[in-house]
Design a protein around this motif. Structure first.
Motif, PDB file in Angstrom:
ATOM      1  N   ARG A 118       2.931 -10.187 -49.923  1.00  0.00           N
ATOM      2  CA  ARG A 118       3.568 -10.376 -51.210  1.00  0.00           C
ATOM      3  C   ARG A 118       3.248 -11.755 -51.785  1.00  0.00           C
ATOM      4  O   ARG A 118       2.869 -11.882 -52.947  1.00  0.00           O
ATOM      5  CB  ARG A 118       5.069 -10.224 -51.000  1.00  0.00           C
ATOM      6  CG  ARG A 118       5.884 -10.440 -52.219  1.00  0.00           C
ATOM      7  CD  ARG A 118       7.308 -10.513 -51.758  1.00  0.00           C
ATOM      8  NE  ARG A 118       8.205 -10.051 -52.759  1.00  0.00           N
ATOM      9  CZ  ARG A 118       9.283  -9.325 -52.489  1.00  0.00           C
ATOM     10  NH1 ARG A 118       9.532  -8.939 -51.285  1.00  0.00           N
ATOM     11  NH2 ARG A 118      10.087  -8.982 -53.456  1.00  0.00           N
ATOM     12  N   LYS A 158       3.109  -0.464 -48.480  1.00  0.00           N
ATOM     13  CA  LYS A 158       3.914  -0.096 -49.648  1.00  0.00           C
ATOM     14  C   LYS A 158       4.292  -1.358 -50.428  1.00  0.00           C
ATOM     15  O   LYS A 158       4.283  -1.366 -51.655  1.00  0.00           O
ATOM     16  CB  LYS A 158       5.173   0.642 -49.169  1.00  0.00           C
ATOM     17  CG  LYS A 158       6.116   1.039 -50.279  1.00  0.00           C
ATOM     18  CD  LYS A 158       5.652   2.272 -51.034  1.00  0.00           C
ATOM     19  CE  LYS A 158       6.700   2.671 -52.070  1.00  0.00           C
ATOM     20  NZ  LYS A 158       6.288   3.774 -52.909  1.00  0.00           N
ATOM     21  N   THR A 159       4.576  -2.415 -49.701  1.00  0.00           N
ATOM     22  CA  THR A 159       4.864  -3.682 -50.368  1.00  0.00           C
ATOM     23  C   THR A 159       3.668  -4.137 -51.188  1.00  0.00           C
ATOM     24  O   THR A 159       3.796  -4.553 -52.347  1.00  0.00           O
ATOM     25  CB  THR A 159       5.197  -4.762 -49.328  1.00  0.00           C
ATOM     26  OG1 THR A 159       6.223  -4.283 -48.502  1.00  0.00           O
ATOM     27  CG2 THR A 159       5.624  -6.047 -50.005  1.00  0.00           C
ATOM     28  N   GLU A 207       3.519  -2.167 -54.376  1.00  0.00           N
ATOM     29  CA  GLU A 207       4.504  -2.538 -55.385  1.00  0.00           C
ATOM     30  C   GLU A 207       4.165  -3.880 -56.019  1.00  0.00           C
ATOM     31  O   GLU A 207       4.361  -4.088 -57.213  1.00  0.00           O
ATOM     32  CB  GLU A 207       5.910  -2.585 -54.775  1.00  0.00           C
ATOM     33  CG  GLU A 207       6.461  -1.240 -54.342  1.00  0.00           C
ATOM     34  CD  GLU A 207       6.681  -0.288 -55.501  1.00  0.00           C
ATOM     35  OE1 GLU A 207       6.836  -0.763 -56.646  1.00  0.00           O
ATOM     36  OE2 GLU A 207       6.676   0.937 -55.288  1.00  0.00           O
ATOM     37  N   CYS A 208       3.667  -4.800 -55.190  1.00  0.00           N
ATOM     38  CA  CYS A 208       3.344  -6.119 -55.724  1.00  0.00           C
ATOM     39  C   CYS A 208       2.155  -6.045 -56.676  1.00  0.00           C
ATOM     40  O   CYS A 208       2.124  -6.701 -57.722  1.00  0.00           O
ATOM     41  CB  CYS A 208       3.038  -7.089 -54.597  1.00  0.00           C
ATOM     42  SG  CYS A 208       4.491  -7.484 -53.649  1.00  0.00           S
ATOM     43  N   ARG A 256       1.352  -3.656 -58.499  1.00  0.00           N
ATOM     44  CA  ARG A 256       1.757  -3.035 -59.762  1.00  0.00           C
ATOM     45  C   ARG A 256       2.439  -4.011 -60.712  1.00  0.00           C
ATOM     46  O   ARG A 256       2.616  -3.718 -61.880  1.00  0.00           O
ATOM     47  CB  ARG A 256       2.721  -1.886 -59.485  1.00  0.00           C
ATOM     48  CG  ARG A 256       2.017  -0.661 -59.001  1.00  0.00           C
ATOM     49  CD  ARG A 256       3.021   0.418 -58.779  1.00  0.00           C
ATOM     50  NE  ARG A 256       2.365   1.655 -58.434  1.00  0.00           N
ATOM     51  CZ  ARG A 256       3.033   2.778 -58.210  1.00  0.00           C
ATOM     52  NH1 ARG A 256       4.345   2.786 -58.287  1.00  0.00           N
ATOM     53  NH2 ARG A 256       2.381   3.872 -57.920  1.00  0.00           N
ATOM     54  N   LEU A 257       2.883  -5.121 -60.162  1.00  0.00           N
ATOM     55  CA  LEU A 257       3.583  -6.079 -61.007  1.00  0.00           C
ATOM     56  C   LEU A 257       2.640  -7.111 -61.606  1.00  0.00           C
ATOM     57  O   LEU A 257       3.068  -7.990 -62.331  1.00  0.00           O
ATOM     58  CB  LEU A 257       4.675  -6.789 -60.197  1.00  0.00           C
ATOM     59  CG  LEU A 257       5.887  -5.924 -59.867  1.00  0.00           C
ATOM     60  CD1 LEU A 257       6.771  -6.619 -58.870  1.00  0.00           C
ATOM     61  CD2 LEU A 257       6.658  -5.593 -61.127  1.00  0.00           C
ATOM     62  N   ARG A 258       1.370  -7.033 -61.261  1.00  0.00           N
ATOM     63  CA  ARG A 258       0.436  -8.059 -61.708  1.00  0.00           C
ATOM     64  C   ARG A 258      -0.610  -7.462 -62.648  1.00  0.00           C
ATOM     65  O   ARG A 258      -0.772  -6.261 -62.740  1.00  0.00           O
ATOM     66  CB  ARG A 258      -0.291  -8.675 -60.501  1.00  0.00           C
ATOM     67  CG  ARG A 258       0.617  -9.250 -59.467  1.00  0.00           C
ATOM     68  CD  ARG A 258       1.219 -10.541 -59.902  1.00  0.00           C
ATOM     69  NE  ARG A 258       0.179 -11.512 -60.234  1.00  0.00           N
ATOM     70  CZ  ARG A 258       0.412 -12.782 -60.494  1.00  0.00           C
ATOM     71  NH1 ARG A 258       1.642 -13.231 -60.466  1.00  0.00           N
ATOM     72  NH2 ARG A 258      -0.558 -13.608 -60.804  1.00  0.00           N
ATOM     73  N   TRP A 316       7.840  -4.472 -70.449  1.00  0.00           N
ATOM     74  CA  TRP A 316       8.403  -4.622 -69.101  1.00  0.00           C
ATOM     75  C   TRP A 316       9.904  -4.391 -69.098  1.00  0.00           C
ATOM     76  O   TRP A 316      10.484  -4.035 -68.082  1.00  0.00           O
ATOM     77  CB  TRP A 316       8.105  -6.020 -68.558  1.00  0.00           C
ATOM     78  CG  TRP A 316       6.665  -6.163 -68.180  1.00  0.00           C
ATOM     79  CD1 TRP A 316       5.645  -6.482 -68.997  1.00  0.00           C
ATOM     80  CD2 TRP A 316       6.102  -5.944 -66.895  1.00  0.00           C
ATOM     81  NE1 TRP A 316       4.453  -6.481 -68.314  1.00  0.00           N
ATOM     82  CE2 TRP A 316       4.715  -6.156 -67.003  1.00  0.00           C
ATOM     83  CE3 TRP A 316       6.619  -5.591 -65.654  1.00  0.00           C
ATOM     84  CZ2 TRP A 316       3.836  -6.030 -65.933  1.00  0.00           C
ATOM     85  CZ3 TRP A 316       5.744  -5.475 -64.584  1.00  0.00           C
ATOM     86  CH2 TRP A 316       4.372  -5.683 -64.716  1.00  0.00           C
ATOM     87  N   TRP A 345      12.606  -0.124 -51.582  1.00  0.00           N
ATOM     88  CA  TRP A 345      13.305  -1.039 -52.467  1.00  0.00           C
ATOM     89  C   TRP A 345      14.106  -0.302 -53.534  1.00  0.00           C
ATOM     90  O   TRP A 345      13.650   0.671 -54.103  1.00  0.00           O
ATOM     91  CB  TRP A 345      12.307  -1.955 -53.185  1.00  0.00           C
ATOM     92  CG  TRP A 345      11.387  -2.682 -52.260  1.00  0.00           C
ATOM     93  CD1 TRP A 345      11.478  -2.751 -50.904  1.00  0.00           C
ATOM     94  CD2 TRP A 345      10.231  -3.426 -52.639  1.00  0.00           C
ATOM     95  NE1 TRP A 345      10.463  -3.505 -50.403  1.00  0.00           N
ATOM     96  CE2 TRP A 345       9.674  -3.935 -51.442  1.00  0.00           C
ATOM     97  CE3 TRP A 345       9.627  -3.734 -53.847  1.00  0.00           C
ATOM     98  CZ2 TRP A 345       8.528  -4.720 -51.433  1.00  0.00           C
ATOM     99  CZ3 TRP A 345       8.493  -4.512 -53.831  1.00  0.00           C
ATOM    100  CH2 TRP A 345       7.946  -5.002 -52.647  1.00  0.00           C
TER     101      TRP A 345
END
Lengths: 782, 387
Positions: A592, A709-710, A713-714, A716-718, B68, B274
């Motif tokens: 992450r 999986k982490t 998800e990470c 996808r945030l960038r 977002w 999560w």
């Protein structure tokens, strides 16, 4: 027959004794004869005539009957019987008659001589009697003369005799009077000499007489004197009694004398008890002094010995003396004694309990058990003596309580030992590794922990086993035979310990400091294995051991082995799952950070696999080794030889290319979506934090799933630049090269990594993937 | 009945942003913002016709960038705020702006038959929340009970309170506060408490929850290590002023009493990845909705810590005595916290869930692949709560 002949004769003649025809069987004949006799003497007919053919005595046809009528008989025979039978009966009859005749002859011969000698004797007696008659006549005349003389002498002596009798009476009276007159002085002397017993006896003898004649002034004076002396005597006795120094037996004597003096018994028994109380309290005080905090307390065995011989012995004496002295008091007295014993007993028990409480901390059970044994044994005597006071029950209760506390103490000890083991393991794990030299391996640590716990358990079992030893006086109490074994030892100690162990272990799973991982992961792993081992073998072993040592007779329900095993298994599972979470988290954090902190838009063209990925692979390998020390390999889906891996990775990266190729031909905006959605339709849902199985592959699969999986998800945030995407591509390929070998189903790694790359492509405004061959080259170089 | 079946709507793009149209209390309407780097982003206005089980949609273009976060004004149906990414040569900046949608879309879903072909309408920019000095905007929240004049935005480590003036065409920074500390502190999420006269805001940053007083922008409370990992979202109990729920990367949902911040009141651990979103039902606060990247949406019944721990309190006078009696009896039996349902219609991570502002028994969830699912609270439970 023969009996019929005697039936009419006098009872004197012996019936049927005479020998009869030899043809008849002896027992049968005798029975018949007895029957006749009974009949004659009017005895119950049924008794004698047990035989079914018992003849009717009135039957005239009965040859042996009293009412036999020859005519009737003959008629009957003639009428009923055929000729042959008639002939038979005739010959039979003749034969019987002959036998009777010969019998009669024998009888006559035998008795003839006896008759003759009897006649002679009678004749001689007649002569003798005649001589005797003459003698008797002479004796009678002589006696008459004597009587005459005697009467005369009596008459002459009459006078004098009467006077002598009177004199003798007076003498006796005078002696008594003398005794009475002397009594005061004697009593005084006795009192002076201390012969209290004698004095009391004298007093007792004189008392009644003095009472009777007290109307006479002289006697009155004596009585008064006596009373004064007696009062003094009583006072002295009481004095002695109160002084009390002379010990219980003498006191008992005093009381006895006082009682004889007619002192009120109730008061005396009060006083007696007060004195006894004083003595016993002194004993208690000395016990308490031993208990006191300042002097070094003697060991518990000595203490109970003192208590037993001092207090309990004293109590026994008192009780025995009391019962002897005041038996006349009846139930009220017994109650008083019971109350007395109860009160003092409870104080004694309080002291003993205080002492035993001091002992709770100690580890030596044998001494304690011996002390308890003495204590219990000593109290059985007064218990029998004073059933009402319930001392024995109370003592048993104390012993039970101590046993219970002891169990609790052992349980705590076991728990402490377990925690101690854990601390050791922590230290061993935290100890800095000397370069090149591995510390004790996990497997070794596990074995150490397991064996040390097991030995502690065994030691505890042995220690509590002392309570049930045959020679211990309380071991046959129902509590120790039943509840102690099943509820106390099995449930409370063993099951309780296993449960608390599971709880302690589980508490590591939800410790608040989740983030930092307050517990080293290796400890989680080790505990998990420990619990699993317990589930498979140790629990049943320990319980069998317990059941064997403590033959459980109690029928109360106990926790079955299976329940306990299930608990242990659940604990093991939770620990392992937690281990996976913790380790997964460590790797996740690494990934992450690496994704979040990088500027993916302005990154340069990838030349290398990023160091983080290498680190991830290294860590995963380390975890693999660690888990491998304790857990079996587990099954993975077949299909992994080195060659297949290679081809697969090539195929996979080409497929990746195929997958996001359309996304940069800007015709269809949803193609990527569509493709990935279709793919998802056919792939199973991946449960990321799913429970793991007890093998290495499953553990590693869990960790890798969490990590990837982490990453997804990470990513996808960038937002990625072209080279950012390519870097992700390289990284993923690298991971794929190395991670497949750890997981159960390598398809899973492919899926997740594909999705990472696909997501990165989506998050890239300018997605130009790298050539797979280049990716491979870079990865291999890295 | 079939009307318990979920209604699914697909968007063409990835999407993370979902909000009910807060000011609308009659029609069931949700707003969804898309995320696409290559195409013009859209805001889908999704009307759900409860009776016919039909979805009507209207699409608005949101050309400023990928969305977002989205939130609708509680006072004006036509006003909404978004946080969006603006990519300018090798720099990504998340900005926030307040928009107005065209009048005819505000409350009507009179879907024109030619909607697919017609050029989608565009949002009218009301004002831009200037964040050049503060960094990336994480979210914008409206004052829940107010007149739609106050908003709070979270930008990196700053919490900014804005006054919207001149019919929202101008945003003036009223006050602000910032987190100081080592490392890179960044707010992930925030909610405005409907209690205390709307003077409290709670924010999440890393593993910590913080409460702020909006009057002087000072910290009221702080729950350190609320979750083992990053806190993703939080929500206030609409009926109990001190209760709030939070969720995060440790797969847990925790319920807090802000007067005692050392221990959570309750912890749920139902998700396997999560948890991105947690929402209290606006009227029945025992209903708690969570969305997670394990692609599941879970509806939980947290009766024990709700404002109606003994069931619905009957206060209607016109209910007959008998019924009264029965409901009393019912209220006596202890109610258990439990999971009501797990919804598995999504195939990708669910990043947003929310209740409808019009129908308290209806909620929507949105997964990354652009799938919006509208679900209802199970009928049996609904009647159980109501009766």
């Amino acid at each position: 027959m023969a009996a019929a002949a005697t039936a009419g004769s006098s009872p004197g003649s012996g019936p049927g004794d005479s020998p009869e025809g030899p043809e008849a069987e002896a027992p049968e004949r005798r029975r018949k004869a007895h029957g006749m006799l009974k009949l004659y003497y009017g005895l119950s007919e049924g008794e004698g005539a047990g035989r079914p053919s018992g003849p009717d005595p009135l039957d005239p046809t009965d040859l042996n009957g009293a009412h036999f009528d020859p005519e009737v008989y003959l008629d009957k025979l003639r009428r009923e019987c055929p000729l042959a039978q008639l002939m038979d009966s005739e010959t039979d009859m003749v034969r019987q008659i002959r036998a009777l005749d010969s019998d009669m002859q024998t009888l006559v011969y035998e008795n003839y001589n006896k008759f003759i000698s009897a006649t002679d004797t009678i004749r001689k007696m007649k002569n003798d009697f005649r001589k005797m008659e003459d003698e008797m006549d002479r004796l009678a005349t002589n006696m008459a003369v004597i009587t005459d003389f005697s009467a005369r002498i009596s008459a002459t002596l009459q006078d004098r005799h009467e006077r002598i009798t009177k004199l003798a009476g007076v003498h006796a009276l005078l002696r008594k009077l003398q005794f009475l007159f002397e009594l005061p002085s004697r009593l005084t002397k006795c009192v002076e000499l201390g012969a209290y017993g004698q004095a009391v006896r004298y007093q007792g003898r004189a008392q009644a007489v003095l009472q009777q004649y007290q109307h006479l002034p002289s006697f009155r004076a004596i009585q008064d004197d006596c009373q004064v002396i007696t009062a003094r005597l009583a006072q002295q006795l009481r004095q002695r009694f109160r002084e009390g120094g002379s010990g219980a037996p003498e006191q008992a004597e005093c009381v006895e004398l006082l009682l004889a003096l007619g002192e009120p018994a109730e008061e005396l028994c009060e006083e007696f008890l007060v004195h006894a109380r004083g003595r016993l309290e002194e004993e208690l005080r000395s016990l308490e002094a031993e208990l006191g905090p300042s002097p070094p307390a003697p060991d518990v065995l000595e203490f109970t010995d003192h208590g037993g011989s001092g207090f309990v012995g004293g109590l026994c004496h008192v009780a025995a003396a009391y019962q002897e002295l005041f038996a006349a008091q009846g139930p009220a007295g017994a109650e008083k004694l019971a109350a007395f014993a109860q009160e003092l007993g409870s104080r004694y028990f309080a002291l003993v309990e205080r002492r035993l409480a001091q002992e709770q901390g100690g580890g030596d059970n044998s001494l304690l058990v011996r002390a308890l044994d003495r204590f219990h044994r000593r109290l059985r005597a007064p218990g029998a003596l004073l059933a009402a006071a319930g001392l024995a029950d109370a003592a048993t209760e104390i012993v039970e309580r101590v046993a219970r506390e002891r169990l609790g103490h052992h349980l705590q000890g076991l728990q402490a030992a377990f925690l101690g083991c854990l601390t050791d393991v922590r230290q061993a794990l935290a100890a800095p590794r000397v370069a090149g030299k591995e510390g004790p391996g996990l497997a070794e640590l596990l074995a150490n922990v397991a064996s040390s716990i097991l030995s502690h358990i065994k030691a505890s079992l042995a220690a509590v086993h002392l309570f049930t030893a045959k020679e211990v006086s309380f071991s046959n109490k129902p509590y120790f035979r039943g509840e102690f074994c099943s509820q106390g030892v099995r449930e409370g100690l063993i099951v309780g310990f296993v449960r608390s162990m599971c709880q302690t272990a589980q508490s590591f799973c939800d410790s608040p400091g989740e983030k930092g991982g307050a517990t080293p992961p290796a400890l989680l792993l080790l505990l998990s294995r420990l619990c699993l081992d317990y589930e498979t073998a140790t629990i049943s072993y320990i319980l069998t051991l317990t059941d064997e040592q403590f033959l459980v007779q109690d029928q109360s329900p106990v926790t079955p082995v299976s329940t306990l095993c299930a608990e242990a298994r659940e604990t093991a599972r939770r620990l392992l799952t937690h281990y996976v979470k913790v380790q997964g988290l460590v790797i996740s954090q690494m990934l992450r950070k690496s994704v979040e902190t990088r500027d993916w838009l302005s990154t340069l063209e990838p030349r290398n696999v990023r160091a983080v990925m290498k680190r991830v692979v290294e860590d995963t390998t380390a975890i693999d080794v660690q888990v491998g020390l304790l857990y079996e390999e587990g099954v993975r889906k077949a299909q992994s030889s080195d060659s297949s891996k290679r081809t697969f990775s090539v195929y996979s990266s080409s497929r990746q290319q195929g997958r996001y190729a359309p996304s940069y031909t800007p015709s269809a905006p949803m193609d990527t979506n569509l493709l990935s959605n279709i793919q998802k339709l056919f792939s199973e849902r991946i449960d990321v934090f799913s429970p793991v199985e007890f093998n290495k592959v499953s553990v590693l699969t869990g960790i890798i799933k969490i990590s990837l999986k982490t990453l997804l998800e990470c990513v996808r945030l960038r937002t990625f630049g072209r080279f950012g995407l390519q870097q992700v591509q390289v990284d993923c390929h690298f991971l794929q090269l190395y991670l497949w070998r750890f997981v159960a189903d390598e398809e899973l790694v492919h899926l997740l990594l594909d999705e990472v790359v696909a997501s990165a492509a989506l998050r890239c405004p300018d997605p130009v993937p790298m050539e797979p061959s280049v990716v491979e080259v870079i990865c291999e170089r890295g | 009945m079939e009307d318990d079946a979920p209604v699914i709507y697909g968007l063409e793009f990835q999407a993370r942003a979902l909000t009910p149209q807060t000011a609308e209390t009659d029609a069931i309407r949700f707003l969804v913002g898309t995320q696409s780097l290559k195409y013009d982003n859209q805001i889908h206005i999704i009307d759900f016709d409860d009776e016919n089980n039909i979805i009507n949609k209207n699409v608005l273009l949101h050309q400023a960038g990928e969305i977002w976060h989205i939130s609708a004004s509680p006072a004006d149906k036509g006003v909404l705020a978004t946080c969006y990414n603006r990519t300018s040569d090798s720099k990504v900046l998340t900005c926030a702006a307040v928009w107005r949608m065209p009048k005819e879309l505000e409350s009507g879903s009179h879907e024109s038959p030619d909607d697919s072909s017609s050029t989608a309408q565009t949002l009218e920019l009301l004002c831009h929340l200037d964040n050049t000095a503060h960094g990336n905007m994480a979210c914008v929240v409206w004052e829940p009970m107010g007149d739609g004049k106050k908003i709070i935005s979270l930008a990196d480590n700053h919490i900014l309170l804005w006054d919207l003036q001149e019919s929202s065409s101008q945003a003036v920074l009223a006050s602000s506060a910032s987190l100081e500390g080592k490392g890179q502190l960044r707010f992930t999420s925030g909610r405005w408490s409907p209690h205390h006269n709307c003077t409290q805001v709670a924010t999440a940053s890393d593993t910590t929850l913080r409460g702020w007083d909006t009057r002087n922008m000072s910290q009221i409370y702080c729950i350190e290590n609320a979750h083992g990992q990053l806190v993703r979202d939080l929500d206030f109990n609409p009926n109990k002023q001190y209760y709030l729920a939070s969720c995060g990367d440790d797969c847990k949902v925790k319920f807090w009493d802000t007067r005692n911040v050392t221990e959570p009141v309750k912890t749920l651990e139902e998700h396997s990845h999560w948890v991105w979103n947690v929402r209290y039902n606006h009227s029945h606060d025992q209903l708690v909705l969570t969305g997670s990247s394990d692609s599941r949406v879970i509806l939980s019944n947290m009766v024990s810590i709700s404002s109606e721990p003994f069931g619905h309190l009957v206060d209607d006078d016109d209910i007959s005595d008998q019924e009264d009696h029965r409901s009393e009896e019912k209220s006596k039996e202890p109610l258990q916290d439990n999971v009501i349902a797990t919804y598995e219609e999504h195939e990708d991570s669910v990043y947003a869930v929310d209740w409808s502002s019009a129908d308290p028994w209806l909620f929507a969830s949105l997964s990354y692949d652009g799938r919006l699912v509208i679900n209802r609270v199970p009928r049996a439970l609904k009647y159980h709560i109501l009766l």
